[in-house]
Design a protein around this motif. Structure first.
Motif, PDB file in Angstrom:
ATOM      1  N   VAL A 179      -4.384  14.892  -7.455  1.00  0.00           N
ATOM      2  CA  VAL A 179      -3.540  14.507  -8.584  1.00  0.00           C
ATOM      3  C   VAL A 179      -3.096  15.758  -9.332  1.00  0.00           C
ATOM      4  O   VAL A 179      -3.929  16.593  -9.706  1.00  0.00           O
ATOM      5  N   THR A 180      -1.802  15.873  -9.564  1.00  0.00           N
ATOM      6  CA  THR A 180      -1.236  16.926 -10.393  1.00  0.00           C
ATOM      7  C   THR A 180      -0.481  16.260 -11.532  1.00  0.00           C
ATOM      8  O   THR A 180       0.446  15.481 -11.292  1.00  0.00           O
ATOM      9  N   ALA A 181      -0.900  16.532 -12.774  1.00  0.00           N
ATOM     10  CA  ALA A 181      -0.286  15.911 -13.946  1.00  0.00           C
ATOM     11  C   ALA A 181       0.582  16.940 -14.655  1.00  0.00           C
ATOM     12  O   ALA A 181       0.074  17.955 -15.139  1.00  0.00           O
ATOM     13  N   LEU A 198      -2.894   5.386  -6.961  1.00  0.00           N
ATOM     14  CA  LEU A 198      -2.264   6.062  -5.821  1.00  0.00           C
ATOM     15  C   LEU A 198      -3.222   7.049  -5.170  1.00  0.00           C
ATOM     16  O   LEU A 198      -3.322   7.120  -3.939  1.00  0.00           O
ATOM     17  N   ALA A 199      -3.917   7.826  -5.995  1.00  0.00           N
ATOM     18  CA  ALA A 199      -4.836   8.839  -5.458  1.00  0.00           C
ATOM     19  C   ALA A 199      -6.012   8.205  -4.729  1.00  0.00           C
ATOM     20  O   ALA A 199      -6.454   8.714  -3.684  1.00  0.00           O
ATOM     21  N   ALA A 244       0.844  -1.200   0.000  1.00  0.00           N
ATOM     22  CA  ALA A 244       0.000   0.000   0.000  1.00  0.00           C
ATOM     23  C   ALA A 244       0.876   1.245   0.000  1.00  0.00           C
ATOM     24  O   ALA A 244       1.917   1.278   0.670  1.00  0.00           O
ATOM     25  N   PRO A 245       0.497   2.266  -0.753  1.00  0.00           N
ATOM     26  CA  PRO A 245       1.315   3.476  -0.780  1.00  0.00           C
ATOM     27  C   PRO A 245       1.233   4.227   0.544  1.00  0.00           C
ATOM     28  O   PRO A 245       0.268   4.066   1.305  1.00  0.00           O
ATOM     29  N   PRO A 246       2.223   5.064   0.843  1.00  0.00           N
ATOM     30  CA  PRO A 246       2.151   5.879   2.066  1.00  0.00           C
ATOM     31  C   PRO A 246       0.876   6.723   2.074  1.00  0.00           C
ATOM     32  O   PRO A 246       0.433   7.195   1.022  1.00  0.00           O
ATOM     33  N   PRO A 247       0.297   6.949   3.239  1.00  0.00           N
ATOM     34  CA  PRO A 247      -0.965   7.689   3.303  1.00  0.00           C
ATOM     35  C   PRO A 247      -0.816   9.190   3.123  1.00  0.00           C
ATOM     36  O   PRO A 247      -1.804   9.893   2.913  1.00  0.00           O
ATOM     37  N   ALA A 248       0.404   9.703   3.208  1.00  0.00           N
ATOM     38  CA  ALA A 248       0.631  11.141   3.086  1.00  0.00           C
ATOM     39  C   ALA A 248       1.969  11.367   2.405  1.00  0.00           C
ATOM     40  O   ALA A 248       2.760  10.440   2.213  1.00  0.00           O
ATOM     41  N   GLY A 249       2.227  12.614   2.038  1.00  0.00           N
ATOM     42  CA  GLY A 249       3.474  12.956   1.364  1.00  0.00           C
ATOM     43  C   GLY A 249       3.289  13.007  -0.137  1.00  0.00           C
ATOM     44  O   GLY A 249       2.164  12.927  -0.656  1.00  0.00           O
ATOM     45  N   GLN A 292      -0.283  13.709  -1.929  1.00  0.00           N
ATOM     46  CA  GLN A 292      -0.255  14.458  -3.182  1.00  0.00           C
ATOM     47  C   GLN A 292       0.383  13.581  -4.250  1.00  0.00           C
ATOM     48  O   GLN A 292       1.521  13.138  -4.092  1.00  0.00           O
ATOM     49  N   VAL A 293      -0.353  13.316  -5.309  1.00  0.00           N
ATOM     50  CA  VAL A 293       0.116  12.434  -6.375  1.00  0.00           C
ATOM     51  C   VAL A 293       0.566  13.281  -7.566  1.00  0.00           C
ATOM     52  O   VAL A 293      -0.186  14.135  -8.059  1.00  0.00           O
ATOM     53  N   TRP A 294       1.783  13.025  -8.004  1.00  0.00           N
ATOM     54  CA  TRP A 294       2.350  13.692  -9.174  1.00  0.00           C
ATOM     55  C   TRP A 294       2.395  12.695 -10.315  1.00  0.00           C
ATOM     56  O   TRP A 294       3.126  11.700 -10.247  1.00  0.00           O
TER      57      TRP A 294
END
Length: 203
Positions: A111-113, A77-78, A56-61, A85-87
């Motif tokens: 999500v920021t693309a 991820l989102a 599982a991905p980290p819950p924050a960062g 914050q997902v880039w």
């Protein structure tokens, strides 16, 4: 010869976009895709192997999907880490436009693309998930990974999925020998290897 979807393309027109039904993070979603991006008709096998085998991905960062395509990894991820914050990072503007549309469609405002040069230089991701663009060639791939893996936060992790017959084992050896990184094979399925690369150990 590198494939067209690894390079920039104009956003798809209304007539070029199409709706695809996929399952991500255990949910059935409708997403928009188009020709001119990686695997426009389905979630490709390598990405499916990655998403089935990573923890599982980290819950924050800050979390990075490197080479995001239309966004299956970034959306996962989102969905799984709404507090992070997902880039979603890609050089293909068509892919980035599709990620933005898909994130809006499902209310994923974390999500920021963006293209690689638009990511803040001080960003230190706690996780990088990637189905990296192997076919861009060894030199370009090595430059890409050298740049991004060096940005991992202390105690961050990257997970990379690479097809065995496209050099997964030699890439693992390069990560260890040339970059001095801990790179372990953590899964192997359907001809793909999943490599975990550890960031620097915290102080």
């Amino acid at each position: 010869m590198p494939e067209d979807h690894y390079f920039t393309a104009a956003p798809a027109s209304d007539g070029e976009r199409r709706v695809l039904r996929v399952v991500l993070a255990g949910r059935e979603l409708e997403v928009e895709t188009a020709g001119g991006v990686f695997s426009p008709d389905h979630v490709d096998l390598g990405t499916r192997v990655l998403l089935r085998t990573v923890p599982a991905p980290p819950p924050a960062g800050d979390l990075v999907d490197l080479g995001c395509g239309w966004g299956p990894v970034a959306l996962t991820l989102a969905l799984e880490s709404p507090g992070a914050q997902v880039w979603a990072v890609d050089v293909n503007e068509r892919a980035l436009d599709l990620v933005r549309r898909n994130a809006r469609r499902h209310g994923l405002d974390n999500v920021t693309a963006v293209t690689p040069d638009a990511v803040p230089p001080e960003l230190r991701p706690v996780a990088i998930w990637s189905n990296p663009p192997i076919r861009v060639g060894k030199a370009a791939l090595h430059d890409l990974l050298r740049t991004w893996l060096a940005r991992l936060a202390p105690d961050g992790e990257a997970h990379l999925v690479v097809q065995r017959n496209l050099g997964a084992d030699s890439l693992q050896a390069w990560l260890r020998a040339e970059l001095g990184l801990t790179a372990d094979r953590v899964a192997s399925a359907k001809g793909f290897r999943v490599l975990r690369v550890d960031g620097p150990v915290a102080g």
